[in-house]
Design a protein around this motif. Sequence first.
Motif, PDB file in Angstrom:
ATOM      1  N   ASN A  79       0.839  -1.206   0.000  1.00  0.00           N
ATOM      2  CA  ASN A  79       0.000   0.000   0.000  1.00  0.00           C
ATOM      3  C   ASN A  79       0.872   1.254   0.000  1.00  0.00           C
ATOM      4  O   ASN A  79       2.096   1.167   0.132  1.00  0.00           O
ATOM      5  CB  ASN A  79      -1.011   0.010   1.173  1.00  0.00           C
ATOM      6  CG  ASN A  79      -0.339  -0.041   2.523  1.00  0.00           C
ATOM      7  OD1 ASN A  79       0.426   0.844   2.884  1.00  0.00           O
ATOM      8  ND2 ASN A  79      -0.617  -1.103   3.273  1.00  0.00           N
ATOM      9  N   GLY A  80       0.231   2.391  -0.122  1.00  0.00           N
ATOM     10  CA  GLY A  80       0.963   3.651  -0.220  1.00  0.00           C
ATOM     11  C   GLY A  80       1.614   4.057   1.088  1.00  0.00           C
ATOM     12  O   GLY A  80       2.685   4.674   1.086  1.00  0.00           O
ATOM     13  N   THR A  81       0.973   3.740   2.196  1.00  0.00           N
ATOM     14  CA  THR A  81       1.529   4.103   3.503  1.00  0.00           C
ATOM     15  C   THR A  81       2.861   3.392   3.719  1.00  0.00           C
ATOM     16  O   THR A  81       3.849   3.998   4.146  1.00  0.00           O
ATOM     17  CB  THR A  81       0.543   3.715   4.630  1.00  0.00           C
ATOM     18  OG1 THR A  81      -0.737   4.259   4.309  1.00  0.00           O
ATOM     19  CG2 THR A  81       0.981   4.264   5.963  1.00  0.00           C
ATOM     20  N   LEU A  84       5.582   4.827   1.587  1.00  0.00           N
ATOM     21  CA  LEU A  84       6.114   6.051   2.181  1.00  0.00           C
ATOM     22  C   LEU A  84       7.036   5.730   3.365  1.00  0.00           C
ATOM     23  O   LEU A  84       8.080   6.368   3.550  1.00  0.00           O
ATOM     24  CB  LEU A  84       4.924   6.900   2.645  1.00  0.00           C
ATOM     25  CG  LEU A  84       5.007   8.408   2.581  1.00  0.00           C
ATOM     26  CD1 LEU A  84       5.549   8.916   1.270  1.00  0.00           C
ATOM     27  CD2 LEU A  84       3.615   8.991   2.846  1.00  0.00           C
ATOM     28  N   SER A 105      -2.708  17.422   4.549  1.00  0.00           N
ATOM     29  CA  SER A 105      -2.475  16.185   3.803  1.00  0.00           C
ATOM     30  C   SER A 105      -3.339  15.095   4.417  1.00  0.00           C
ATOM     31  O   SER A 105      -3.957  15.293   5.463  1.00  0.00           O
ATOM     32  CB  SER A 105      -1.000  15.781   3.885  1.00  0.00           C
ATOM     33  OG  SER A 105      -0.779  14.585   3.151  1.00  0.00           O
ATOM     34  N   PHE A 106      -3.338  13.967   3.748  1.00  0.00           N
ATOM     35  CA  PHE A 106      -4.007  12.790   4.293  1.00  0.00           C
ATOM     36  C   PHE A 106      -3.139  12.239   5.424  1.00  0.00           C
ATOM     37  O   PHE A 106      -1.914  12.330   5.373  1.00  0.00           O
ATOM     38  CB  PHE A 106      -4.190  11.749   3.176  1.00  0.00           C
ATOM     39  CG  PHE A 106      -4.852  10.486   3.623  1.00  0.00           C
ATOM     40  CD1 PHE A 106      -6.069  10.513   4.283  1.00  0.00           C
ATOM     41  CD2 PHE A 106      -4.251   9.257   3.396  1.00  0.00           C
ATOM     42  CE1 PHE A 106      -6.681   9.348   4.699  1.00  0.00           C
ATOM     43  CE2 PHE A 106      -4.854   8.079   3.803  1.00  0.00           C
ATOM     44  CZ  PHE A 106      -6.068   8.127   4.461  1.00  0.00           C
ATOM     45  N   ALA A 108      -2.029   9.501   6.257  1.00  0.00           N
ATOM     46  CA  ALA A 108      -1.006   8.495   5.950  1.00  0.00           C
ATOM     47  C   ALA A 108       0.397   9.108   5.861  1.00  0.00           C
ATOM     48  O   ALA A 108       1.373   8.452   6.209  1.00  0.00           O
ATOM     49  CB  ALA A 108      -1.343   7.778   4.641  1.00  0.00           C
ATOM     50  N   SER A 109       0.509  10.358   5.390  1.00  0.00           N
ATOM     51  CA  SER A 109       1.829  11.005   5.299  1.00  0.00           C
ATOM     52  C   SER A 109       2.477  11.028   6.677  1.00  0.00           C
ATOM     53  O   SER A 109       3.644  10.674   6.832  1.00  0.00           O
ATOM     54  CB  SER A 109       1.705  12.446   4.781  1.00  0.00           C
ATOM     55  OG  SER A 109       0.859  12.535   3.677  1.00  0.00           O
ATOM     56  N   VAL A 163       3.792  17.043  -0.405  1.00  0.00           N
ATOM     57  CA  VAL A 163       2.690  16.168  -0.830  1.00  0.00           C
ATOM     58  C   VAL A 163       1.996  16.856  -2.010  1.00  0.00           C
ATOM     59  O   VAL A 163       1.612  18.023  -1.902  1.00  0.00           O
ATOM     60  CB  VAL A 163       1.670  15.955   0.311  1.00  0.00           C
ATOM     61  CG1 VAL A 163       0.607  14.938  -0.097  1.00  0.00           C
ATOM     62  CG2 VAL A 163       2.351  15.536   1.612  1.00  0.00           C
ATOM     63  N   ASP A 189       5.719  12.621  -1.269  1.00  0.00           N
ATOM     64  CA  ASP A 189       4.484  11.842  -1.183  1.00  0.00           C
ATOM     65  C   ASP A 189       3.713  12.097  -2.485  1.00  0.00           C
ATOM     66  O   ASP A 189       2.994  13.092  -2.614  1.00  0.00           O
ATOM     67  CB  ASP A 189       3.664  12.260   0.043  1.00  0.00           C
ATOM     68  CG  ASP A 189       2.402  11.417   0.196  1.00  0.00           C
ATOM     69  OD1 ASP A 189       2.008  10.759  -0.785  1.00  0.00           O
ATOM     70  OD2 ASP A 189       1.803  11.438   1.288  1.00  0.00           O
ATOM     71  N   ALA A 191       1.507  10.019  -3.688  1.00  0.00           N
ATOM     72  CA  ALA A 191       0.422   9.036  -3.636  1.00  0.00           C
ATOM     73  C   ALA A 191      -0.734   9.399  -4.572  1.00  0.00           C
ATOM     74  O   ALA A 191      -1.377   8.526  -5.145  1.00  0.00           O
ATOM     75  CB  ALA A 191      -0.084   8.903  -2.203  1.00  0.00           C
ATOM     76  N   GLU A 192      -0.964  10.710  -4.722  1.00  0.00           N
ATOM     77  CA  GLU A 192      -2.120  11.151  -5.512  1.00  0.00           C
ATOM     78  C   GLU A 192      -1.705  11.608  -6.904  1.00  0.00           C
ATOM     79  O   GLU A 192      -2.534  12.105  -7.659  1.00  0.00           O
ATOM     80  CB  GLU A 192      -2.793  12.321  -4.775  1.00  0.00           C
ATOM     81  CG  GLU A 192      -3.182  11.956  -3.354  1.00  0.00           C
ATOM     82  CD  GLU A 192      -3.693  13.139  -2.535  1.00  0.00           C
ATOM     83  OE1 GLU A 192      -3.793  14.249  -3.072  1.00  0.00           O
ATOM     84  OE2 GLU A 192      -3.993  12.922  -1.341  1.00  0.00           O
ATOM     85  N   SER A 213       0.476   5.572  -4.453  1.00  0.00           N
ATOM     86  CA  SER A 213      -0.570   4.707  -3.883  1.00  0.00           C
ATOM     87  C   SER A 213      -1.489   4.206  -4.993  1.00  0.00           C
ATOM     88  O   SER A 213      -1.801   4.936  -5.929  1.00  0.00           O
ATOM     89  CB  SER A 213      -1.398   5.480  -2.857  1.00  0.00           C
ATOM     90  OG  SER A 213      -2.577   4.753  -2.546  1.00  0.00           O
ATOM     91  N   ASN A 215      -4.447   2.633  -3.957  1.00  0.00           N
ATOM     92  CA  ASN A 215      -5.641   2.317  -3.165  1.00  0.00           C
ATOM     93  C   ASN A 215      -6.886   2.416  -4.051  1.00  0.00           C
ATOM     94  O   ASN A 215      -6.840   3.001  -5.138  1.00  0.00           O
ATOM     95  CB  ASN A 215      -5.710   3.317  -1.997  1.00  0.00           C
ATOM     96  CG  ASN A 215      -6.741   2.908  -0.979  1.00  0.00           C
ATOM     97  OD1 ASN A 215      -6.944   1.726  -0.738  1.00  0.00           O
ATOM     98  ND2 ASN A 215      -7.404   3.884  -0.391  1.00  0.00           N
ATOM     99  N   LYS A 218      -7.805   5.822  -5.600  1.00  0.00           N
ATOM    100  CA  LYS A 218      -6.860   6.587  -6.425  1.00  0.00           C
ATOM    101  C   LYS A 218      -7.200   6.364  -7.916  1.00  0.00           C
ATOM    102  O   LYS A 218      -8.051   5.534  -8.244  1.00  0.00           O
ATOM    103  CB  LYS A 218      -5.429   6.150  -6.110  1.00  0.00           C
ATOM    104  CG  LYS A 218      -5.010   6.398  -4.635  1.00  0.00           C
ATOM    105  CD  LYS A 218      -5.070   7.864  -4.244  1.00  0.00           C
ATOM    106  CE  LYS A 218      -4.214   8.251  -3.052  1.00  0.00           C
ATOM    107  NZ  LYS A 218      -4.682   7.777  -1.745  1.00  0.00           N
ATOM    108  N   GLY A 225      -2.462  -1.088  -2.748  1.00  0.00           N
ATOM    109  CA  GLY A 225      -1.124  -1.179  -3.320  1.00  0.00           C
ATOM    110  C   GLY A 225      -0.404   0.143  -3.285  1.00  0.00           C
ATOM    111  O   GLY A 225      -1.007   1.197  -3.038  1.00  0.00           O
TER     112      GLY A 225
HETATM  113  C1  LIG Z   1      -3.712   7.693  -0.451  1.00  0.00           C
HETATM  114  C2  LIG Z   1      -2.625   8.460   0.181  1.00  0.00           C
HETATM  115  C3  LIG Z   1      -1.595   7.843   0.917  1.00  0.00           C
HETATM  116  C4  LIG Z   1      -1.569   6.422   1.338  1.00  0.00           C
HETATM  117  O1  LIG Z   1      -1.893   5.465   0.476  1.00  0.00           O
HETATM  118  P1  LIG Z   1      -2.585   4.090   0.937  1.00  0.00           P
HETATM  119  O2  LIG Z   1      -2.362   3.241  -0.258  1.00  0.00           O
HETATM  120  O3  LIG Z   1      -4.006   4.390   1.205  1.00  0.00           O
HETATM  121  O4  LIG Z   1      -1.862   3.579   2.139  1.00  0.00           O
HETATM  122  C5  LIG Z   1      -0.552   8.646   1.369  1.00  0.00           C
HETATM  123  N1  LIG Z   1      -0.535   9.963   1.177  1.00  0.00           N
HETATM  124  C6  LIG Z   1      -1.511  10.594   0.506  1.00  0.00           C
HETATM  125  C7  LIG Z   1      -1.396  12.062   0.302  1.00  0.00           C
HETATM  126  C8  LIG Z   1      -2.592   9.871   0.009  1.00  0.00           C
HETATM  127  O5  LIG Z   1      -3.583  10.513  -0.630  1.00  0.00           O
END
Ligand SMILES: *Cc1c(COP(=O)(O)O)cnc(C)c1O
Length: 387
Positions: A79-81, A84, A105-106, A108-109, A163, A189, A191-192, A213, A215, A218, A225
């Motif tokens: 996953n994205g977390t 990171l 930010s989300f 997860a960062s 991010v 980051d 992820a997006e 990410s 997810n 996304k 993933g």
């Molecule tokens: C979605 C997201 C993540 C984490 O991704 P996951 O796959 O959900 O763990 C991290 N940072 C940002 C900014 C995100 O939008």
Amino acid sequence: MLNDTNILSMDIANRTRLAIKRIDDVVGLHEPFFMGNEKTYLNQCIDEGFVSYLGRFVGEFEKKICHAMQCKYAVAVSNGTVALQMACLAAGVKPNDEILMPTMSFIASANAVSHVGAIPHFIDSEPDNLGIDPQKLRQYLKKIYVHGKNKQTGRNISAIMPVHIWGCPSKMTEICAVAEEFNLPIIEDSAEAIGARLDREYCGSFGKVSALSFNGNKIITTGGGGAVITNDEKIYNWVRHITTTAKLPHKWHFIHDKIGYNHRMPNINAAMGVAQMENLSLYLIRKQNLFASYKLKFAEFQYGRIFEPPADCYSNHWLIGLILHNYYPLDDIFHQLDEMGIKARPLWGLLHQQEPYKNHPRCDDLSCAIDLSKRVINLPSSVFLGT
Ligand SMILES: *Cc1c(COP(=O)(O)O)cnc(C)c1O
């Protein structure tokens, strides 16, 4: 009873429905879109018996990621977390270090940083690209940063984590200049930000290492993933090794030279990823069209504007945001939109206000992030909308 907020919500709902060309469906914020070889490849995994870490799709998916992000190396993870978190370790972040990141930010960062034992340190954002504010970052570092340390806490500051919000590249030229001035590595980051770029430079290529990410919410999804991407061969080899239990290659012996992680992406997820990536260019075009459609329908909206990335940014428009000009009771608006079948969403709760981070270090001035958090409405942005 009809009140002002109600009229405002109805106006937003009508314009949204015209923009997305959906008359009465219930529409989510960002739902996955399958139009290609997803089922074929998933069936192949099952037929061939490779559903876990062995199998051809993982490598193929990583190649497609490199191509899409114009980077040399990619390691697909679960996953994205975790991507990171691995990126932080690869960049040399140590327990008790502080990492500078936007409070907007989300979560997860910040969680990924916490998972390596480091401490997220929150900075304000700027309104043009919605990323960490390079000017405020620089002023703040000049105030608190001495010989690699935060002089207020005595801890090392070891990286900056920009991010790319909603797929719009942050002000990376300025952020990189600040990073260079203070000799700090950048962990992006992204992820997006799949496929997003600043002029010709892709997100993920500004930092030492970056995370994506995949997810379910996304643009490209593998169910769950992520990926670590980099141009540094050493980082690539290290991340690949550490995420596959640090097992040394051998035909039959189990020899591990570190405490590794079990974070690699299974073949079955990568199979879906390959199918999704085959349509990435088409998805990105559809996103541009959806954005244009929203812009048109909200052109004469008096109470706000659709967020528009600066001209030097190619955003992937992961989320399309309406930024209101004034403060309105947002909860009422979200409730009313929800009743009308539109699952719009606010900006994430700012990180410095979240329970686990409310005592973490932060810059005194977080005014832009606080202001935006009271004015943003994220509108339905799925790839299949608008046509
Ligand atoms: C979605 C997201 C993540 C984490 O991704 P996951 O796959 O959900 O763990 C991290 N940072 C940002 C900014 C995100 O939008």
